[in-house]
Design a protein around this motif. Sequence first.
Motif, PDB file in Angstrom:
ATOM      1  N   SER A  37      96.592  37.338  50.374  1.00 27.35           N
ATOM      2  CA  SER A  37      97.065  37.712  49.034  1.00 27.35           C
ATOM      3  C   SER A  37      95.888  38.009  48.109  1.00 27.35           C
ATOM      4  N   VAL A  38      94.825  37.210  48.223  1.00 25.60           N
ATOM      5  CA  VAL A  38      93.621  37.495  47.437  1.00 25.60           C
ATOM      6  C   VAL A  38      93.078  38.879  47.804  1.00 25.60           C
ATOM      7  N   CYS A  39      92.995  39.159  49.102  1.00 25.33           N
ATOM      8  CA  CYS A  39      92.519  40.484  49.522  1.00 25.33           C
ATOM      9  C   CYS A  39      93.412  41.597  48.982  1.00 25.33           C
ATOM     10  N   ARG A  40      94.688  41.349  48.983  1.00 18.86           N
ATOM     11  CA  ARG A  40      95.631  42.358  48.476  1.00 18.86           C
ATOM     12  C   ARG A  40      95.357  42.651  47.004  1.00 18.86           C
ATOM     13  N   MET A  41      95.076  41.607  46.207  1.00 18.79           N
ATOM     14  CA  MET A  41      94.780  41.808  44.791  1.00 18.79           C
ATOM     15  C   MET A  41      93.444  42.528  44.607  1.00 18.79           C
ATOM     16  N   VAL A  42      92.457  42.177  45.424  1.00 19.00           N
ATOM     17  CA  VAL A  42      91.149  42.846  45.352  1.00 19.00           C
ATOM     18  C   VAL A  42      91.306  44.332  45.633  1.00 19.00           C
ATOM     19  N   HIS A  43      92.054  44.664  46.657  1.00 17.99           N
ATOM     20  CA  HIS A  43      92.241  46.073  47.012  1.00 17.99           C
ATOM     21  C   HIS A  43      93.117  46.800  45.993  1.00 17.99           C
ATOM     22  N   LYS A  44      94.065  46.073  45.388  1.00 18.70           N
ATOM     23  CA  LYS A  44      94.892  46.693  44.348  1.00 18.70           C
ATOM     24  C   LYS A  44      94.045  47.105  43.148  1.00 18.70           C
ATOM     25  N   GLU A  45      93.041  46.292  42.815  1.00 19.60           N
ATOM     26  CA  GLU A  45      92.179  46.565  41.665  1.00 19.60           C
ATOM     27  C   GLU A  45      91.191  47.696  41.919  1.00 19.60           C
ATOM     28  N   ALA A  46      90.922  47.991  43.201  1.00 18.07           N
ATOM     29  CA  ALA A  46      89.874  48.953  43.532  1.00 18.07           C
ATOM     30  C   ALA A  46      90.218  50.351  43.039  1.00 18.07           C
ATOM     31  N   ALA A  47      89.190  51.054  42.537  1.00 22.88           N
ATOM     32  CA  ALA A  47      89.392  52.398  42.008  1.00 22.88           C
ATOM     33  C   ALA A  47      89.260  53.468  43.075  1.00 22.88           C
ATOM     34  N   GLU A  48      88.725  53.102  44.220  1.00 22.10           N
ATOM     35  CA  GLU A  48      88.424  54.104  45.229  1.00 22.10           C
ATOM     36  C   GLU A  48      89.665  54.916  45.603  1.00 22.10           C
ATOM     37  N   GLY A  49      89.544  56.227  45.479  1.00 27.01           N
ATOM     38  CA  GLY A  49      90.641  57.109  45.816  1.00 27.01           C
ATOM     39  C   GLY A  49      91.640  57.289  44.689  1.00 27.01           C
ATOM     40  N   ARG A  50      91.396  56.648  43.523  1.00 23.30           N
ATOM     41  CA  ARG A  50      92.306  56.753  42.389  1.00 23.30           C
ATOM     42  C   ARG A  50      91.508  57.037  41.123  1.00 23.30           C
ATOM     43  N   ASP A  51      92.214  57.509  40.101  1.00 25.46           N
ATOM     44  CA  ASP A  51      91.540  57.812  38.844  1.00 25.46           C
ATOM     45  C   ASP A  51      91.246  56.549  38.037  1.00 25.46           C
ATOM     46  N   GLU A  52      92.071  55.493  38.229  1.00 22.59           N
ATOM     47  CA  GLU A  52      91.910  54.275  37.460  1.00 22.59           C
ATOM     48  C   GLU A  52      91.630  53.098  38.384  1.00 22.59           C
ATOM     49  N   GLY A  53      90.976  52.083  37.824  1.00 18.29           N
ATOM     50  CA  GLY A  53      90.700  50.886  38.609  1.00 18.29           C
ATOM     51  C   GLY A  53      89.250  50.467  38.516  1.00 18.29           C
ATOM     52  N   ARG A  54      88.914  49.436  39.272  1.00 19.76           N
ATOM     53  CA  ARG A  54      87.568  48.875  39.265  1.00 19.76           C
ATOM     54  C   ARG A  54      86.725  49.517  40.359  1.00 19.76           C
ATOM     55  N   HIS A  55      85.556  49.966  39.991  1.00 19.74           N
ATOM     56  CA  HIS A  55      84.635  50.539  40.971  1.00 19.74           C
ATOM     57  C   HIS A  55      83.759  49.425  41.552  1.00 19.74           C
ATOM     58  N   HIS A  56      84.409  48.406  42.111  1.00 21.24           N
ATOM     59  CA  HIS A  56      83.637  47.266  42.602  1.00 21.24           C
ATOM     60  C   HIS A  56      83.177  47.441  44.047  1.00 21.24           C
ATOM     61  N   GLY A  57      83.799  48.337  44.788  1.00 23.36           N
ATOM     62  CA  GLY A  57      83.356  48.623  46.144  1.00 23.36           C
ATOM     63  C   GLY A  57      83.567  47.494  47.140  1.00 23.36           C
ATOM     64  N   ILE A  58      84.446  46.550  46.825  1.00 18.88           N
ATOM     65  CA  ILE A  58      84.640  45.390  47.700  1.00 18.88           C
ATOM     66  C   ILE A  58      85.773  45.650  48.681  1.00 18.88           C
ATOM     67  N   ARG A  59      85.497  45.386  49.951  1.00 15.27           N
ATOM     68  CA  ARG A  59      86.519  45.429  50.999  1.00 15.27           C
ATOM     69  C   ARG A  59      86.669  44.011  51.541  1.00 15.27           C
ATOM     70  N   CYS A  60      87.881  43.582  51.694  1.00 15.97           N
ATOM     71  CA  CYS A  60      88.170  42.173  51.921  1.00 15.97           C
ATOM     72  C   CYS A  60      88.980  41.982  53.193  1.00 15.97           C
ATOM     73  N   SER A  61      88.630  40.959  53.978  1.00 13.25           N
ATOM     74  CA  SER A  61      89.430  40.569  55.137  1.00 13.25           C
ATOM     75  C   SER A  61      89.640  39.064  55.086  1.00 13.25           C
ATOM     76  N   ALA A  62      90.744  38.600  55.670  1.00 15.01           N
ATOM     77  CA  ALA A  62      91.085  37.175  55.631  1.00 15.01           C
ATOM     78  C   ALA A  62      91.616  36.753  56.998  1.00 15.01           C
ATOM     79  N   PRO A  63      90.730  36.546  57.935  1.00 18.80           N
ATOM     80  CA  PRO A  63      91.168  36.215  59.290  1.00 18.80           C
ATOM     81  C   PRO A  63      91.708  34.788  59.390  1.00 18.80           C
ATOM     82  N   SER A  64      92.517  34.558  60.407  1.00 19.80           N
ATOM     83  CA  SER A  64      92.974  33.211  60.720  1.00 19.80           C
ATOM     84  C   SER A  64      91.790  32.379  61.201  1.00 19.80           C
ATOM     85  N   THR A  65      91.726  31.125  60.754  1.00 18.08           N
ATOM     86  CA  THR A  65      90.644  30.212  61.165  1.00 18.08           C
ATOM     87  C   THR A  65      91.230  28.843  61.482  1.00 18.08           C
ATOM     88  N   ALA A  66      90.344  27.891  61.782  1.00 16.51           N
ATOM     89  CA  ALA A  66      90.777  26.532  62.109  1.00 16.51           C
ATOM     90  C   ALA A  66      91.205  25.739  60.888  1.00 16.51           C
TER      91      ALA A  66
END
Length: 332
Positions: A49-78
Amino acid sequence: MKRKSITVLAALGTAFGMAAGSAVAQDDVQYIAIGTGGPTGVYFVVGNSVCRMVHKEAAEGRDEGRHHGIRCSAPSTAGSTYNIGQVCGGELDFGVAQSDWQYNAFNGTMPDRVTPCPKLRAVFSVHAEPYQIIAGSDSGIQSWDDLRGKRFNIGNPGSGQRGTTEELMEGHGWTTDDFAVATELTSTEQSTALCDDNIDAYGYTVGVPNAGVSVATDGCGAYIVDLGDDGVAKKLVDDNPYYGFTTIPAGTYSTTDKDVTTFGVLATFVTSEDVSEDVVYEVTRAVFENLDDFRGLHPAFANLEPETMITNGLSADLHPGAEKYYKEQGWM
């Protein structure tokens, strides 16, 4: 593992489904990883869900948004203690962890169970996580003492449920020899094992409702054991600021026909002082600027409020990136 920014070429932009020459093709991209938990648990939902919000905020490919350039992954762990160790070792940028293990890691109070990590930093807390003993329908288990001589899953090494179970064992003066069998199954495996009659019960620290627990309650009539009268649980709550009693309401699961009292912790979102202020700021901002959307991604998130998320369950120092955002909002 060192994190690095790379310049994204047009071909990579196309691979992400974006036209060559779009905003993302011009920006530096930084990849971040969030440690979660088992794929049926709420930690996995938190991280993604955090990754989803980060990607929602990203401006890449859109006229509006944050140009933060962050790509996020959240793998399963122990789980909790694994995530803390990996965050402190630089293998993960963020992690989800129980509030008790955040406390113990930051203060170095249980080095045999969680990596001492004075550079651990808090970002925010999420949902309440009651510790639950899930017992088989015909097990006859109504208290901790009834677990003696039973087949009990104590949880996989590195998980928060394992750590909390070990605290209860220690408080009761038990070892694994007090169980007929002490298994080390993951959260993904334990409900199936219960319904297949391979274990009699398991301990699980998790937000409610939880899909994995529902597998056991709906599938084979398993139920939650009330720990309200357990003396060791009372002592843990009295002696530790990160524990508290909580109620699982009647109707939470198909076999929860009355309120169940137990104790628990909070799920928290942590990072390291080594992660840059800008990255932590953008991740924090993405969650809180889209908190209504975040709340809708799991029932355990429904009552999240900023004033409690930035204080409750946080024993490590706040990361400067998170603190910067909270001060901008006038919350600190």
